[in-house]
Design a protein around this motif. Structure first.
Motif, mmCIF file in Angstrom:
data_model
loop_
_atom_site.group_PDB
_atom_site.id
_atom_site.type_symbol
_atom_site.label_atom_id
_atom_site.label_comp_id
_atom_site.label_asym_id
_atom_site.label_seq_id
_atom_site.Cartn_x
_atom_site.Cartn_y
_atom_site.Cartn_z
ATOM 1 N N GLN A 106 6.640 -11.802 -35.856
ATOM 2 C CA GLN A 106 5.983 -11.986 -37.153
ATOM 3 C C GLN A 106 6.875 -12.601 -38.218
ATOM 4 O OE1 GLN A 106 3.831 -8.619 -38.551
ATOM 5 N NE2 GLN A 106 2.986 -8.132 -36.531
ATOM 6 N N GLY A 107 8.189 -12.493 -38.029
ATOM 7 C CA GLY A 107 9.112 -13.036 -39.021
ATOM 8 C C GLY A 107 9.840 -14.247 -38.483
ATOM 9 N N ALA A 108 10.896 -14.639 -39.191
ATOM 10 C CA ALA A 108 11.738 -15.751 -38.754
ATOM 11 C C ALA A 108 12.883 -15.177 -37.939
ATOM 12 C CB ALA A 108 12.270 -16.510 -39.959
ATOM 13 N N SER A 109 12.994 -15.634 -36.691
ATOM 14 C CA SER A 109 14.034 -15.131 -35.804
ATOM 15 C C SER A 109 14.944 -16.308 -35.437
ATOM 16 C CB SER A 109 13.383 -14.525 -34.555
ATOM 17 O OG SER A 109 14.348 -14.059 -33.662
ATOM 18 N N PHE A 110 16.241 -16.128 -35.592
ATOM 19 C CA PHE A 110 17.213 -17.216 -35.377
ATOM 20 C C PHE A 110 17.861 -17.055 -33.997
ATOM 21 C CE2 PHE A 110 17.859 -18.999 -39.751
ATOM 22 C CZ PHE A 110 17.074 -18.105 -40.459
ATOM 23 N N PRO A 111 17.377 -17.797 -32.987
ATOM 24 C CA PRO A 111 17.952 -17.598 -31.641
ATOM 25 C C PRO A 111 19.413 -18.024 -31.546
ATOM 26 C CG PRO A 111 16.389 -19.428 -31.635
ATOM 27 C CD PRO A 111 16.295 -18.801 -32.976
ATOM 28 N N ASN A 112 19.857 -18.901 -32.452
ATOM 29 C CA ASN A 112 21.248 -19.377 -32.389
ATOM 30 C C ASN A 112 22.160 -18.674 -33.382
ATOM 31 O OD1 ASN A 112 20.574 -21.349 -30.426
ATOM 32 N ND2 ASN A 112 19.690 -22.603 -32.067
ATOM 33 N N ALA A 113 21.741 -17.534 -33.905
ATOM 34 C CA ALA A 113 22.555 -16.839 -34.907
ATOM 35 C C ALA A 113 23.895 -16.415 -34.311
ATOM 36 C CB ALA A 113 21.810 -15.619 -35.425
ATOM 37 N N LEU A 114 24.909 -16.455 -35.158
ATOM 38 C CA LEU A 114 26.273 -16.109 -34.747
ATOM 39 C C LEU A 114 26.854 -15.056 -35.681
ATOM 40 C CD1 LEU A 114 27.882 -19.654 -34.292
ATOM 41 C CD2 LEU A 114 26.970 -18.141 -32.521
ATOM 42 N N VAL A 115 27.779 -14.274 -35.144
ATOM 43 C CA VAL A 115 28.605 -13.466 -36.036
ATOM 44 C C VAL A 115 29.278 -14.412 -37.031
ATOM 45 C CG1 VAL A 115 30.620 -11.957 -36.157
ATOM 46 C CG2 VAL A 115 28.962 -11.684 -34.292
ATOM 47 N N GLY A 116 29.948 -15.446 -36.532
ATOM 48 C CA GLY A 116 30.523 -16.473 -37.400
ATOM 49 C C GLY A 116 31.910 -16.180 -37.924
ATOM 50 N N HIS A 117 32.512 -15.085 -37.478
ATOM 51 C CA HIS A 117 33.887 -14.804 -37.872
ATOM 52 C C HIS A 117 34.610 -14.047 -36.764
ATOM 53 C CE1 HIS A 117 31.577 -11.235 -39.379
ATOM 54 N NE2 HIS A 117 32.530 -10.619 -38.712
ATOM 55 N N MET A 118 35.938 -14.163 -36.779
ATOM 56 C CA MET A 118 36.822 -13.251 -36.088
ATOM 57 C C MET A 118 37.187 -12.234 -37.171
ATOM 58 S SD MET A 118 37.779 -14.448 -32.923
ATOM 59 C CE MET A 118 39.505 -14.154 -32.593
ATOM 60 N N ALA A 119 37.460 -10.999 -36.913
ATOM 61 C CA ALA A 119 37.216 -10.360 -35.652
ATOM 62 C C ALA A 119 35.796 -9.765 -35.669
ATOM 63 C CB ALA A 119 38.249 -9.247 -35.470
ATOM 64 N N ALA A 120 35.084 -9.958 -34.569
ATOM 65 C CA ALA A 120 33.686 -9.540 -34.498
ATOM 66 C C ALA A 120 33.623 -8.036 -34.241
ATOM 67 C CB ALA A 120 32.976 -10.329 -33.409
ATOM 68 N N GLU A 121 33.861 -7.285 -35.293
ATOM 69 C CA GLU A 121 33.994 -5.825 -35.198
ATOM 70 C C GLU A 121 33.188 -5.154 -36.302
ATOM 71 O OE1 GLU A 121 38.089 -6.019 -35.958
ATOM 72 O OE2 GLU A 121 38.584 -6.772 -33.961
#
Ligand code: ZN
Ligand code: ZN
Length: 572
Positions: free
Chosen positions: A62-77
């Protein structure tokens, strides 16, 4: 006064001026006036389909879903991402940038001292954010909707609840929470065995306690939970026993008066939604998927034949992911019943994803009572896989063989290291020559595909070298490697960084922290009024979440203050 500090002062001054001159923004019919962020800690896009998370799937449809979304930073914690989401800043600009923090700027009181950020207190996170001098989501909501706007941050971990919940002015007046309207509530709390018996924990509550929580100082209320080490026999089963369950912190358990896990967090969130008179924002971070993913790997299939309602079922990811999904459904239902669903922006994302360690370079063994490993937490083996070094109250000096080799190669120059889905190294002598030596030693570690060290100014990473990579690994590395490493370039961060091949982990079987696509690609859903259901292609990052929320809600901000960029959401 730092640049950020000046920005924040300017921001507060402008807020004051706005408050005097114009009334708070009135919600428009096509614009959300409330925001709920639900973090599914460690969820990958495939987690949602693999475990049949129907409520999340419905919001994706029903909403906008981003299949290519990324964390986008180190460190991914966890300890990094929750503050990236709520500040719109990359780790290099928010005051701490990895699981280990070197107090180069003397913010916490001992110049150059080391801290494990995952065991920092709420007040310490407040000090770091305060020193950065930047506004958070809750500050922006105050500016958009008036100073009485309430914000709650609710989670099972301090690294989620406090990083999201603290704001820049946290400790100026000696109090932990700047706004009496805002609260931080987390299940871990403190062990108060004298009141209720060993293992019973009183949750940590920061802010003015709301009467509607019926929060008490003894163990009679709903919020107290039992949190004993090695629960549900997970201390006896490999590989879970290197990071076993700690009672009902991450799983609901079977005590109907004190249900824990993600259900606890959803109960608290619903209490807030239904009772808080002027709430505008809510961050609820569901930590169950992360815990079970660490124990068994993110593709855990559970125990064959586990009976419904059994311990055997509850201690695995299929049940816990489904339970997290039920909590998402309950929160959406509470918004609907409060007649707020049509006015609320719901953001569903993850702080990072995860990969399964094949090969695994930590020690696969149960926790031991080892004085060189992580007192006072009685030697959970995962801690000494993740950390090497000592800080004021913790000792991690029982490394895995791969890290022991690094220690020996550096001949006493290794101050601290952290390794999960990446390797991070802090040096005693961090001259450029010594950084080069250490980057060569890191490049020699098993599974490392590239190593970096900082420049002399410590505001950029220089690539030292690479090892052979598989094809898909290579193309991902070329597109994202250098850029991701640079997001943590600042003096408190690691001097040397190693990137790992896909599916190589060092801490636990299911691990995160790195640049890999498996760790970086996360679910990202925006659902709410004025948002269509066409899925955008953009590789939206966690740092883009805050400006996208503010733009969607019509709250003013200066794009120059943020590292993220608002993503365009589809129209209905
Ligand atoms: Zn996390
Ligand atoms: Zn985790």
């Amino acid at each position: 006064m730092s640049r950020r500090r000046m920005l924040f002062v300017a921001f507060v001054v402008s807020l004051t001026a706005v408050a005097v001159l114009v009334p708070p923004a009135q919600p428009q019919s096509n614009r959300p006036s409330h925001v709920v962020i639900i973090v599914l800690d460690q969820a990958r896009p495939d987690t949602i389909d693999r475990y049949d998370m129907e409520n999340v799937q419905e919001l994706q449809r029903q909403g906008a879903s981003f299949p290519n979304a990324l964390v986008g930073h180190m460190a991914a914690e966890t300890v990094i991402s929750h503050n990236v989401i709520t500040s719109g800043l990359l780790p290099k600009d928010m005051g701490w940038s990895d699981e280990v923090y070197r107090d180069s700027a003397n913010v916490l009181g001992a110049p150059g001292a080391y801290y494990v950020t995952s065991s920092m207190s709420c007040v310490e996170f407040g000090k770091l954010i305060d020193a950065g001098g930047y506004p958070k989501l809750q500050d922006y909501l105050d500016s958009g909707f008036g100073e009485t706007s309430a914000f709650a941050s609710i989670a099972q971990k301090r690294t989620s609840a406090c990083t999201s919940g603290q704001t820049g002015s946290a400790v100026d007046d000696g109090t932990a929470t700047p706004d009496p309207e805002d609260i931080i509530f987390q299940i871990r709390g403190s062990n108060v065995s004298a009141l209720c018996g060993d293992g019973w924990r009183r949750p940590e509550y920061i802010g003015v306690p709301r009467t509607y929580f019926e929060f008490t100082d003894d163990c009679t209320d709903r919020w107290w939970t039992f949190q004993g080490a090695g629960a549900y026999e997970t201390d006896g089963i490999t590989p879970a026993n290197i990071y076993p369950l700690d009672g009902n912190r991450f799983v609901p358990g079977f005590d109907p008066d004190h249900i824990g896990g993600d259900t606890w967090s959803a109960d608290a969130a619903i209490r807030f939604i239904e009772n808080e008179p002027d709430w505008r924002g809510l961050m609820v971070s569901l930590g169950g998927i992360d815990k079970l993913g660490h124990m068994w790997g993110p593709e855990d299939e559970g125990e064959p034949g586990a009976a419904p309602g059994s311990e055997e079922e509850m201690r695995h990811l299929p049940f816990i992911a489904k339970n997290a999904d039920e909590q998402v459904g309950r929160i959406v239902d509470a918004l609907r019943e409060s007649a707020l669903l049509d006015d609320t922006l719901i953001v569903i994302t993850a702080d990072h994803a995860a990969m399964t360690g094949r090969p695994f370079h930590g020690v696969l063994a149960p926790g031991v009572d080892n004085p060189t490993c992580a007192p006072p937490s009685t030697g959970i083996r995962s801690d000494c896989n993740w950390y090497f070094g000592s800080d004021a109250d913790e000792i991690y000096r029982d490394p895995s063989p791969a890290v022991a080799e690094l220690r020996d190669a550096l001949g006493g120059n290794l101050d601290f290291s952290y390794q999960d889905g990446h390797i991070a190294v802090w040096l005693h002598d961090n001259s450029q020559a010594k950084k080069g030596e250490a980057a060569a030693a890191v490049l020699d570690m098993p599974g490392v595909i590239a190593s970096y060290h900082t420049n002399a100014a410590q505001d950029d990473y220089l690539r030292f070298g690479t090892n052979p990579m598989r094809g898909s690994e290579r193309s991902w590395f070329v597109r994202h490697g250098d850029e991701l490493v640079d997001t943590m370039a600042e003096p408190s961060g690691p001097d040397v960084v190693g990137l790992l091949a896909d599916n190589v982990t060092y801490g636990v079987i299911g691990d995160h922290g790195g640049h890999n696509k498996l760790i970086q690609n996360i679910p990202m859903v925006f659902y709410g009024p004025g948002i269509g259901s066409k899925d955008p292609n953009r590789a939206m990052r966690l740092v883009d979440v805050l400006p996208t929320i503010l733009t969607t809600m019509g709250v003013d901000y200066d794009p120059d203050d943020l590292d993220g960029e608002a993503s365009k959401l589809p129209k209905p």
